[in-house]
Enzyme design. Structure first.
Site, PDB file in Angstrom:
ATOM      1  N   GLY A 126      -0.194 107.577  75.408  1.00  0.00           N
ATOM      2  CA  GLY A 126      -1.062 108.758  75.321  1.00  0.00           C
ATOM      3  C   GLY A 126      -1.165 109.475  76.650  1.00  0.00           C
ATOM      4  N   GLY A 128      -2.521 109.978  79.683  1.00  0.00           N
ATOM      5  CA  GLY A 128      -3.419 109.281  80.601  1.00  0.00           C
ATOM      6  C   GLY A 128      -3.959 110.197  81.679  1.00  0.00           C
ATOM      7  NE  ARG A 129       0.647 111.546  85.463  1.00  0.00           N
ATOM      8  CZ  ARG A 129       1.482 111.584  86.472  1.00  0.00           C
ATOM      9  NH1 ARG A 129       1.011 111.863  87.672  1.00  0.00           N
ATOM     10  NH2 ARG A 129       2.747 111.373  86.301  1.00  0.00           N
ATOM     11  CE  LYS A 149       3.724 114.694  84.544  1.00  0.00           C
ATOM     12  NZ  LYS A 149       5.158 114.789  84.182  1.00  0.00           N
ATOM     13  CG  ASP A 161      -4.652 108.303  90.340  1.00  0.00           C
ATOM     14  OD1 ASP A 161      -3.914 108.748  89.421  1.00  0.00           O
ATOM     15  OD2 ASP A 161      -4.355 108.400  91.552  1.00  0.00           O
ATOM     16  N   GLY A 162      -5.289 109.088  86.887  1.00  0.00           N
ATOM     17  CA  GLY A 162      -5.350 110.357  86.157  1.00  0.00           C
ATOM     18  C   GLY A 162      -4.867 111.550  86.964  1.00  0.00           C
ATOM     19  NE  ARG A 212       4.506 118.957  80.084  1.00  0.00           N
ATOM     20  CZ  ARG A 212       4.681 117.650  80.258  1.00  0.00           C
ATOM     21  NH1 ARG A 212       5.482 117.191  81.181  1.00  0.00           N
ATOM     22  NH2 ARG A 212       4.026 116.807  79.498  1.00  0.00           N
ATOM     23  CG  ASP A 288       6.736 107.536  76.659  1.00  0.00           C
ATOM     24  OD1 ASP A 288       7.661 106.706  76.597  1.00  0.00           O
ATOM     25  OD2 ASP A 288       6.159 107.823  77.719  1.00  0.00           O
ATOM     26  CG  ASN A 289       8.968 110.275  79.044  1.00  0.00           C
ATOM     27  OD1 ASN A 289       7.827 110.674  78.854  1.00  0.00           O
ATOM     28  ND2 ASN A 289       9.263 109.395  79.964  1.00  0.00           N
TER      29      ASN A 289
HETATM   30  P1  AMP Z   1       5.401 108.889  82.307  1.00  0.00           P
HETATM   31  O1  AMP Z   1       6.110 107.823  83.092  1.00  0.00           O
HETATM   32  O2  AMP Z   1       5.008 110.074  83.129  1.00  0.00           O
HETATM   33  O3  AMP Z   1       6.121 109.253  81.070  1.00  0.00           O
HETATM   34  O4  AMP Z   1       4.014 108.246  81.860  1.00  0.00           O
HETATM   35  C1  AMP Z   1       3.912 107.120  81.040  1.00  0.00           C
HETATM   36  C2  AMP Z   1       2.462 106.881  80.676  1.00  0.00           C
HETATM   37  O5  AMP Z   1       1.688 106.587  81.834  1.00  0.00           O
HETATM   38  C3  AMP Z   1       1.771 108.035  79.990  1.00  0.00           C
HETATM   39  O6  AMP Z   1       0.865 107.493  79.065  1.00  0.00           O
HETATM   40  C4  AMP Z   1       1.038 108.703  81.142  1.00  0.00           C
HETATM   41  O7  AMP Z   1      -0.072 109.453  80.707  1.00  0.00           O
HETATM   42  C5  AMP Z   1       0.599 107.507  81.957  1.00  0.00           C
HETATM   43  N1  AMP Z   1       0.379 107.799  83.376  1.00  0.00           N
HETATM   44  C6  AMP Z   1       1.326 108.042  84.320  1.00  0.00           C
HETATM   45  N2  AMP Z   1       0.746 108.257  85.518  1.00  0.00           N
HETATM   46  C7  AMP Z   1      -0.598 108.156  85.347  1.00  0.00           C
HETATM   47  C8  AMP Z   1      -1.736 108.255  86.209  1.00  0.00           C
HETATM   48  N3  AMP Z   1      -1.613 108.512  87.500  1.00  0.00           N
HETATM   49  N4  AMP Z   1      -2.958 108.099  85.647  1.00  0.00           N
HETATM   50  C9  AMP Z   1      -3.093 107.836  84.343  1.00  0.00           C
HETATM   51  N5  AMP Z   1      -2.069 107.709  83.484  1.00  0.00           N
HETATM   52  C10 AMP Z   1      -0.828 107.864  83.966  1.00  0.00           C
HETATM   53 MG    MG Z   2       5.854 110.850  79.870  1.00  0.00          MG
END
Ligand code: AMP
Ligand code: MG
Length: 521
Positions: A126, A128-129, A149, A161-162, A212, A288-289
């Protein structure tokens, strides 16, 4: 060889969801959110996703941005979206771009999704940030997500940390702008705004939010999440929503959900073929990507290959080379098998029959990919459209070992090849040590009548060179936006060679060393 499919990653459709083995039936936590603040005058945001799929949407708000400062704005995209750039640069505009000022009636949400990350299933990822602010309606009536984002922790943040740092958000801005200019389907970066917050990574970094724009943020992982809830009605609603937004032709199919699967297989096959043609390495092709729309999403550890080598990997965490350049088609197919698996109950009441149907639809990937990649290579080598595959394919296949053994820069080789079509082979001959196989290849290729001008229209001069991207991001992090601005300017017209910009066309100097990218963004 990059056309073949090593069977390293089995892609067969299984019954991963059978018997509730990974069934994730938790409901999202109920969250109470303060009412949205000040309305923005020029922006109307729809909430179709939140309305139609509330089970996948957690109402949420962005964190405060203490000192918002605009770092990058795509004015062309803003105009396309009907957004006033002067307003966007003002306090309400910056509020919108950081999610702290949203138009009245907007329903900002964090989206739920799952994902296979490096092959392992995470049932609950989901946003997360990130936040979906809502949908903008284009003049053609098409919806486009406006999404942030780095906008603060959400219920999906887990340990994160979001937040996001200036460097990685500008990186997405630079590379996604380049991809769009190259004509490759992609999510777009409308703006990057520094928040004034500090972000703790290996060091303390300035924080930023990326705004985005995407035709949607529906991912393979969205379907996986929905399937894992066990709610068939929700799965059907999601599929209908996806058909409506991205693959409306499937609506009239005898079997619309099979039509959806086939359409996603097709758009992804064509997308990955385009990546391969420009040497783009996504780096984190988790499910998820991967979008249902066929747009490139999530510019984390991505980079452009320089010396041609199918094993090229940039991401520090991709130790096994799962997402190496040459593996991308195989991984895309593997991801699509996970999509097919998640859609099984919509394909037929009998699971056995559904698996047969899904397997057949997945079979379309190799055909579509091979056709798209072969066509891209035909265009890169300037050969005529009617050329028979049994002439074209072996000729193109012979080029790969020449490029690989010579460590030849992918981008400059194809651009220089148009000079060879015009009669001057010295630029490409200067790129290899072993001239015999190249000369032999050039002779047979030239006999087919390559069109040099057509080649210059499809072979970019300028791609985001890793060393230039790094240099520009370091400067931006230190407060100097000049190099990022100049780089984006160059990358907006990748096919037009301009005097004075030679440095932007050259591969990294040897002392740049081997390039590593990081996911810890
Ligand atoms: P990504 O690698 O960007 O595709 O992210 C994979 C997952 O990690 C997704 O659910 C993102 O929302 C979460 N995520 C990545 N970086 C952060 C962050 N700094 N804080 C919270 N969630 C994160
Ligand atoms: Mg992603």
């Amino acid at each position: 060889m990059i056309r073949t499919f090593p069977n390293r990653y089995l892609t067969h459709v299984g019954t991963a969801y059978g018997g509730g083995a990974v069934g994730h039936r938790r409901t999202l936590e109920e969250v109470s959110v303060a009412p949205s603040p000040v309305p923005g005058p020029t922006v109307r945001l729809g909430h179709r996703f939140a309305d139609e799929l509330p089970e996948l949407a957690v109402p949420w708000q962005a964190a405060e941005a203490p000192e918002p400062r605009l770092l990058a704005l795509d004015e062309e995209l803003a105009a396309e979206l009907g957004l006033d750039t002067d307003w966007l640069r003002g306090p309400d505009g910056l509020g919108l771009l950081t999610g702290t000022v949203v138009p009245e009636g907007a329903r900002t949400v964090a989206q739920a999704y799952s994902g296979h990350q490096f092959g392992g299933f995470s049932p609950r990822l989901g946003d997360g940030r990130a936040l979906l602010l809502g949908e903008l309606s284009g003049p053609d009536g098409d919806l486009r997500d406006l999404h942030l984002k780095g906008s603060g922790r959400t219920p999906f943040a887990r340990g994160g940390d979001g937040l996001a740092a200036v460097g990685p958000m500008l990186r997405e801005h630079v590379v996604s702008t380049a991809m769009h200019a190259l004509g490759i389907p992609t999510t777009r970066s409308l703006a990057v705004v520094a928040t004034g917050r500090k972000v703790q990574r290996e060091t303390v970094l300035p924080g930023a939010v990326l705004a985005r724009v995407a035709s949607s943020h529906l991912r393979v992982g969205t379907v996986q999440y929905t399937r894992a809830t066990g709610e068939l009605d929700l799965l059907r609603r999601l599929a209908d929503h996806a058909i409506d937004r991205h693959h409306p032709a499937a609506r009239d199919d005898e079997a619309p959900y099979l039509g959806l699967l086939r359409s996603v297989v097709d758009v992804q096959a064509r997308l990955v073929a385009q990546w391969m043609a420009v040497g783009f390495v996504h780096g984190v092709m988790n499910t998820d990507n991967m979008t249902l729309s066929g747009e490139t999403i999530d510019y984390g550890p991505c980079a452009f290959m320089e010396a041609f080598d199918p094993t090229t990997v940039f991401s520090s965490i991709d130790e096994g080379g799962r997402y190496a350049y040459g593996n991308q088609p195989v991984v895309a197919e593997w991801n699509l098998a996970r999509l097919a698996e998640a859609l099984l109950p919509l394909l037929d009441e009998s699971e056995e029959r559904a698996i047969e149907i899904a397997t057949e639809a997945l079979g379309g990937f190799r055909t579509a990919y091979s056709a798209a990649f072969t066509d891209a290579m035909r265009r890169k080598t300037g050969l005529p459209p009617g050329l028979a595959d049994d002439v074209l394919v072996p000729l193109v296949d012979e080029l790969f070992p020449i490029l690989r053994s010579g460590h030849v820069d992918w981008t400059t080789f194809f651009r220089a090849l148009s000079s060879a079509a015009r009669g001057d082979a010295e630029p490409v001959r200067g790129m290899v040590l072993d001239l015999r196989p190249l000369d032999d290849w050039l002779e047979r290729w030239r006999a087919l009548g390559p069109d040099a001008d057509a080649m210059d229209r499809v072979n970019p001069v300028y791609v985001p060179r890793n060393h230039l991207v790094e240099e520009a991001l370091d400067a931006a992090t230190a407060g100097d936006l000049g190099p990022v601005e100049r780089l984006v300017d160059v990358l907006r017209a990748p096919y037009d060679e301009r005097p004075g910009l030679e440095a932007y066309a050259a591969p990294a100097p040897p002392d740049f060393g081997s390039y590593t990218t990081y996911c810890g963004t």
